[in-house]
Motif scaffolding. Structure first.
Motif, PDB file in Angstrom:
ATOM      1  N   GLY A 184       5.309   4.323 126.184  1.00 18.54           N
ATOM      2  CA  GLY A 184       4.001   4.719 125.658  1.00 18.54           C
ATOM      3  C   GLY A 184       3.071   5.165 126.762  1.00 18.54           C
ATOM      4  O   GLY A 184       2.313   6.129 126.598  1.00 18.54           O
ATOM      5  N   LEU A 185       3.127   4.472 127.907  1.00 20.21           N
ATOM      6  CA  LEU A 185       2.304   4.845 129.059  1.00 20.21           C
ATOM      7  C   LEU A 185       2.658   6.242 129.546  1.00 20.21           C
ATOM      8  O   LEU A 185       1.767   7.066 129.816  1.00 20.21           O
ATOM      9  CB  LEU A 185       2.509   3.827 130.190  1.00 20.21           C
ATOM     10  CG  LEU A 185       1.905   4.201 131.556  1.00 20.21           C
ATOM     11  CD1 LEU A 185       0.387   4.277 131.474  1.00 20.21           C
ATOM     12  CD2 LEU A 185       2.349   3.189 132.618  1.00 20.21           C
ATOM     13  N   THR A 242      -8.761   4.085 127.926  1.00 21.81           N
ATOM     14  CA  THR A 242      -9.225   4.244 126.544  1.00 21.81           C
ATOM     15  C   THR A 242      -8.237   5.070 125.737  1.00 21.81           C
ATOM     16  O   THR A 242      -8.025   4.825 124.545  1.00 21.81           O
ATOM     17  CB  THR A 242     -10.614   4.930 126.515  1.00 21.81           C
ATOM     18  OG1 THR A 242     -11.532   4.151 127.273  1.00 21.81           O
ATOM     19  CG2 THR A 242     -11.133   5.075 125.087  1.00 21.81           C
ATOM     20  N   TYR A 243      -7.622   6.053 126.380  1.00 16.64           N
ATOM     21  CA  TYR A 243      -6.625   6.902 125.725  1.00 16.64           C
ATOM     22  C   TYR A 243      -5.246   6.238 125.759  1.00 16.64           C
ATOM     23  O   TYR A 243      -4.482   6.311 124.788  1.00 16.64           O
ATOM     24  CB  TYR A 243      -6.567   8.251 126.446  1.00 16.64           C
ATOM     25  CG  TYR A 243      -5.564   9.227 125.877  1.00 16.64           C
ATOM     26  CD1 TYR A 243      -5.882  10.020 124.768  1.00 16.64           C
ATOM     27  CD2 TYR A 243      -4.301   9.365 126.450  1.00 16.64           C
ATOM     28  CE1 TYR A 243      -4.960  10.920 124.250  1.00 16.64           C
ATOM     29  CE2 TYR A 243      -3.378  10.267 125.937  1.00 16.64           C
ATOM     30  CZ  TYR A 243      -3.711  11.037 124.840  1.00 16.64           C
ATOM     31  OH  TYR A 243      -2.795  11.931 124.332  1.00 16.64           O
ATOM     32  N   GLY A 244      -4.929   5.579 126.874  1.00 14.49           N
ATOM     33  CA  GLY A 244      -3.585   5.045 127.078  1.00 14.49           C
ATOM     34  C   GLY A 244      -3.260   3.817 126.257  1.00 14.49           C
ATOM     35  O   GLY A 244      -2.123   3.684 125.750  1.00 14.49           O
ATOM     36  N   VAL A 245      -4.222   2.897 126.104  1.00 17.57           N
ATOM     37  CA  VAL A 245      -3.945   1.645 125.386  1.00 17.57           C
ATOM     38  C   VAL A 245      -3.476   1.887 123.947  1.00 17.57           C
ATOM     39  O   VAL A 245      -2.463   1.329 123.529  1.00 17.57           O
ATOM     40  CB  VAL A 245      -5.178   0.712 125.423  1.00 17.57           C
ATOM     41  CG1 VAL A 245      -5.014  -0.445 124.432  1.00 17.57           C
ATOM     42  CG2 VAL A 245      -5.372   0.157 126.827  1.00 17.57           C
ATOM     43  N   ASN A 281      -0.268   1.971 136.735  1.00 21.37           N
ATOM     44  CA  ASN A 281      -0.788   1.539 135.436  1.00 21.37           C
ATOM     45  C   ASN A 281       0.137   0.551 134.727  1.00 21.37           C
ATOM     46  O   ASN A 281      -0.041   0.277 133.537  1.00 21.37           O
ATOM     47  CB  ASN A 281      -1.029   2.748 134.528  1.00 21.37           C
ATOM     48  CG  ASN A 281      -2.313   3.479 134.876  1.00 21.37           C
ATOM     49  OD1 ASN A 281      -3.404   3.081 134.476  1.00 21.37           O
ATOM     50  ND2 ASN A 281      -2.178   4.548 135.659  1.00 21.37           N
ATOM     51  N   LEU A 282       1.111   0.009 135.456  1.00 20.62           N
ATOM     52  CA  LEU A 282       2.028  -0.963 134.852  1.00 20.62           C
ATOM     53  C   LEU A 282       1.292  -2.255 134.470  1.00 20.62           C
ATOM     54  O   LEU A 282       1.675  -2.933 133.515  1.00 20.62           O
ATOM     55  CB  LEU A 282       3.172  -1.289 135.824  1.00 20.62           C
ATOM     56  CG  LEU A 282       4.146  -0.134 136.092  1.00 20.62           C
ATOM     57  CD1 LEU A 282       5.232  -0.574 137.068  1.00 20.62           C
ATOM     58  CD2 LEU A 282       4.789   0.361 134.790  1.00 20.62           C
ATOM     59  N   ARG A 283       0.230  -2.563 135.206  1.00 14.02           N
ATOM     60  CA  ARG A 283      -0.559  -3.754 134.853  1.00 14.02           C
ATOM     61  C   ARG A 283      -1.238  -3.561 133.496  1.00 14.02           C
ATOM     62  O   ARG A 283      -1.461  -4.527 132.753  1.00 14.02           O
ATOM     63  CB  ARG A 283      -1.591  -4.041 135.938  1.00 14.02           C
ATOM     64  CG  ARG A 283      -2.232  -5.424 135.821  1.00 14.02           C
ATOM     65  CD  ARG A 283      -3.221  -5.661 136.959  1.00 14.02           C
ATOM     66  NE  ARG A 283      -2.567  -5.823 138.225  1.00 14.02           N
ATOM     67  CZ  ARG A 283      -2.105  -6.983 138.688  1.00 14.02           C
ATOM     68  NH1 ARG A 283      -2.238  -8.073 137.956  1.00 14.02           N
ATOM     69  NH2 ARG A 283      -1.536  -7.055 139.878  1.00 14.02           N
TER      70      ARG A 283
END
Length: 260
Positions: free
Chosen positions: A78-79, A96-99, A50-52
């Motif tokens: 944050g990720l 949706t939750y991570g951003v 999810n680094l991208r």
């Protein structure tokens, strides 16, 4: 360092992999229910996969004078928080939750490193007020009044207002407020001349146009243009998709234009 560069923090961004939604779900379930070794492996894979997402978020903060390497590292924090706190039972995509979590972490970093220095006690008061605000919003399904926050903190209302204002980032006059794809409205466009007799008439017309909107439309416009939240953040807060937020927002703005 440039935001468009290939390498950030020693990571070759051109080689970052993407995970399918199915794979993310599988990894998140393992993180929650697997053995210690399985949880660690799944967590590492989830972070790297999810680094991208982090990279796409930091593009929003171009032009603030911050190193992309620093923002990337903060975004990864944050990720990680999003991964550790995400509930696989939620019927939402991880992004949706991570951003919002990544954005929140970066904004906290920018506030703490703002050129306008704020005392530690003032920041602590502001962060406590924001935490209580989030708790009351979740509990009552509405934005709490300043008086409610101040009462729970046992401090004067003025203290809460000053603390929250102290940690707000300065806004550029050239920061965009709204764009419909052809015309962009900037902050400076919103600053009227108080000597202009038309100003109060325009304000009355705007208030009347807004009063005709539904409660959901009013809430979305408030969150977007008065609270400065992104469509993704609004979607996460209200519990609908980003596409729905975009559609409702456009419909509400069209209605205001028509009524005015």
């Amino acid at each position: 360092m440039q935001y468009g560069k290939v390498e950030i923090c020693g990571v070759n961004t051109s080689r970052l992999k993407l995970l399918s939604e199915e794979k993310k779900r599988e990894l998140l379930k393992t993180i929650k229910n697997g053995s210690p070794a399985e949880r660690k492996r799944a967590r590492d894979e989830m972070i790297n996969g999810n680094l991208r997402l982090v990279l796409s978020v930091i593009q929003r903060f171009v032009g603030r004078g911050e190193s992309p390497d620093d923002l990337f590292q903060v975004g990864v924090i944050g990720l990680i928080k999003a991964i550790d706190n995400f509930d696989p039972k939620l019927d939402v995509r991880f992004s949706t939750y991570g951003v919002p979590m990544i954005i929140g972490e970066i904004r906290r970093y920018l506030r703490d490193n703002n050129a306008v220095k704020v005392s530690r006690s003032m920041r602590d008061t502001a962060y406590r007020a924001m935490q209580i605000k989030e708790q009351l919003t979740a509990k009552n399904n509405r934005e709490p009044a300043v008086e409610e926050i101040a009462k729970l903190m046992d401090v004067p209302k003025e203290t809460v207002v000053l603390a929250l204002e102290a940690v707000v980032e300065p806004v550029s006059l050239y920061e965009p407020v709204f764009s419909d794809g052809s015309d962009t409205v900037y902050v400076m466009d919103q600053i009227g001349d108080k000597s202009d007799d038309r100003t109060w008439l325009e304000e009355l017309a705007l208030k009347e146009a807004i009063s005709n909107l539904s409660d959901r439309e009013k809430r979305i416009l408030t969150l977007r243009f008065f609270r400065g939240k992104t469509q993704m953040e609004v979607a996460a807060e209200i519990g609908i998709s980003q596409a729905q937020v975009s559609r409702i927002e456009k419909s509400a703005l069209d209605a205001i234009k028509e009524n005015m």
